[in-house]
Enzyme design. Structure first.
Site, PDB file in Angstrom:
ATOM      1  CG  HIS A   1      -1.679   1.222   1.477  1.00 49.51           C
ATOM      2  ND1 HIS A   1      -3.007   1.367   1.151  1.00 49.51           N
ATOM      3  CD2 HIS A   1      -1.309   2.414   2.035  1.00 49.51           C
ATOM      4  CE1 HIS A   1      -3.423   2.569   1.485  1.00 49.51           C
ATOM      5  NE2 HIS A   1      -2.400   3.227   2.027  1.00 49.51           N
ATOM      6  CD  GLU A   2       1.911   3.473   3.702  1.00 44.41           C
ATOM      7  OE1 GLU A   2       2.166   4.562   3.141  1.00 44.41           O
ATOM      8  OE2 GLU A   2       0.895   3.289   4.398  1.00 44.41           O
TER       9      GLU A   2
ATOM     10  CG  HIS B   1       0.264   6.182  -0.566  1.00 46.50           C
ATOM     11  ND1 HIS B   1      -0.843   6.820  -1.078  1.00 46.50           N
ATOM     12  CD2 HIS B   1      -0.144   5.621   0.609  1.00 46.50           C
ATOM     13  CE1 HIS B   1      -1.864   6.660  -0.254  1.00 46.50           C
ATOM     14  NE2 HIS B   1      -1.465   5.938   0.768  1.00 46.50           N
TER      15      HIS B   1
ATOM     16  CD  GLU C   1      -4.820   6.367   2.199  1.00 50.20           C
ATOM     17  OE1 GLU C   1      -4.633   5.168   2.525  1.00 50.20           O
ATOM     18  OE2 GLU C   1      -3.878   7.192   2.128  1.00 50.20           O
TER      19      GLU C   1
END
Length: 298
Positions: free
Chosen positions: A146-147, A150, A228
């Site tokens: 997930h990070e 980003h 997100e």
């Protein structure tokens, strides 16, 4: 890169449109008569302050994140867990097509992680001790995915651009409206006063910046919530959908107040929840919405 270019072109078009509107309604002539030297100069001033502040914050983001969380960079792994952590980040980064980020651990009881940095190839990914202690490796891998999502999506830069643009318009509009309000309150609706800008004007501008800033925050928060969902999708691709859903469910079960400083809270894996109008200022969507979005395949 194309997404950022399109974003810049769009905002340039908005600024040009605003300049045309000001010209048609005679606002720039009105401002020039009161010492602004033209609407363009005021807009340039607002852009320098609004965009400049945002990009300075972006340039300092890694340093400030390390200082505010006490994150410790893993230069040489001290144990098998740190070695595994570096390996997962390296694998995700390679799959995402970005440079290897710095990897750090910070001491905090809550389950959280964040990514920040001025570019895709010079980022920082950090996880809390609480997350490492509360999740299994598949879940941690999904959070790291997930990070990395980003970073690969350029979210830090895009968020900075959006924040800079809305800051510019807050500064610009506050001063324009402030001049009108100050002129009206002083009973000087004509052009018989060459200059304005006393204490009353500055108080009005400060109040207007607060009011306009609230609306601007809604725009920034809306983008933050949208990104997100994209980062969750990236985590799903890199670590597997089941692992990403499992990680979000674990967060949901143990969700509490985040220990992340407000300056980097929007970059965490989860954020505080709110009700009513406060939902408009949330940096993260509710976890159940994120889980539903993943299950639906979006």
């Amino acid at each position: 890169m194309m997404r950022i270019a399109l974003f810049l072109i769009t905002n340039l078009a908005v600024m040009l449109l605003l300049g045309i509107v000001c010209r048609l309604f005679g606002i720039d002539q009105w401002a020039a008569a009161r010492g602004y030297g033209g609407m363009g100069n005021l807009l340039a001033f607002a852009a320098v302050i609004g965009m400049g502040g945002s990009f300075i914050s972006l340039a300092m983001s890694k340093t400030m994140a390390k200082m505010s969380t006490g994150a410790q960079i893993i230069d040489q792994p001290r144990n098998a867990d740190e070695q595994w952590l570096l390996g997962v980040v390296a694998r995700h980064a390679q799959q995402a097509g970005i440079g290897m980020p710095e990897v750090a651990i910070y001491d905090a009881p809550d389950m959280n992680a964040f990514a920040t940095g001025a570019s895709r190839n010079h980022a920082l990914v950090a996880v809390s001790t609480g997350l490492l202690q509360s999740m299994d490796r598949e879940q941690v891998s999904a959070v790291l995915g997930h990070e990395i999502g980003h970073v690969a999506n350029g979210d830090m830069v895009t968020l900075t651009l959006i924040q800079g643009v809305v800051n510019t318009f807050v500064i610009f509009l506050a001063r324009i409206v402030g001049r009108f309000v100050d002129s009206w309150l002083s009973g000087n609706r004509d052009n018989d006063r060459e200059e304005a800008g006393g204490l009353g004007y500055f108080i009005i501008v400060m109040v207007l910046e607060l009011v306009f800033g609230l609306f601007a925050s809604m725009i920034v928060a809306a983008f933050s919530r949208w990104r997100e969902f994209r980062a969750d999708a990236a985590g799903s691709r890199l670590a597997g959908k089941a692992a990403m859903i499992s990680a979000l469910q674990r967060l949901q079960a143990g969700h509490g107040d985040s220990s992340l400083p407000k300056s980097i809270a929007a970059f965490g894996i989860a954020g505080p929840l709110s009700q009513g109008l406060k939902r408009l200022f949330m940096s993260h969507p509710p976890l159940d919405e994120r889980i539903q979005r993943l299950r639906a395949g979006h």
